[in-house]
Write an enzyme that holds these catalytic residues in place. Sequence first.
Site, PDB file in Angstrom:
ATOM      1  N   CYS A  75       3.751  -1.246   3.361  1.00  0.00           N
ATOM      2  CA  CYS A  75       2.997  -0.376   4.246  1.00  0.00           C
ATOM      3  C   CYS A  75       2.828  -1.116   5.574  1.00  0.00           C
ATOM      4  CB  CYS A  75       1.635  -0.047   3.645  1.00  0.00           C
ATOM      5  SG  CYS A  75       0.573   0.873   4.789  1.00  0.00           S
ATOM      6  N   ASP A  98       5.010  -0.852  -1.323  1.00  0.00           N
ATOM      7  CA  ASP A  98       5.289   0.534  -1.685  1.00  0.00           C
ATOM      8  C   ASP A  98       6.538   0.542  -2.557  1.00  0.00           C
ATOM      9  OD1 ASP A  98       3.234   1.907  -0.274  1.00  0.00           O
ATOM     10  OD2 ASP A  98       4.319   1.561   1.590  1.00  0.00           O
TER      11      ASP A  98
END
Length: 155
Positions: A55, A62
């Site tokens: 992120c 992620d």
Amino acid sequence: MPRSKEELGGVSLLGNKKTNYEFGYTPNVLEAFDNKHPENDYIVTLDCPEFTSLCPVTGQPDFGHIIINYIPRIKMVESKSLKLYLFSFRNRGDFHEDCVNIIMKDLIRLMDPKYIEVVGLFRPRGGISIKPFACWADDDHQDMMKARQLAYLNK
């Protein structure tokens, strides 16, 4: 008939036992080889169920599933180089939508396909999963692109 050494001239990572894993975004690791069937419109699917990026705001990892479908023209992406390229996103901070579009644009530059689409199926964060879809087509495949976009919207 197997491929000759000349046909594999642009492929250096496949079979190389001294693989170097880059920990930063590395598009130059992508390699291509010649398509032996450029007269055919056939689809190649590449499936990466273990994609990771960061992120850009929180730095949290992620996790996603990247699916690439393309109709090759003259060049095709070599799969080990694609694996190393996708691995290079591991420490890159980008939103999911950016990752999918960057992957698509890098592959267009590498191969000049007739058609390409990249789907990102990302694990939920904060209760929301994001599933970006990006596609591009040459003039002869515009109808296919529009149909694929509509199909993706109607899932």
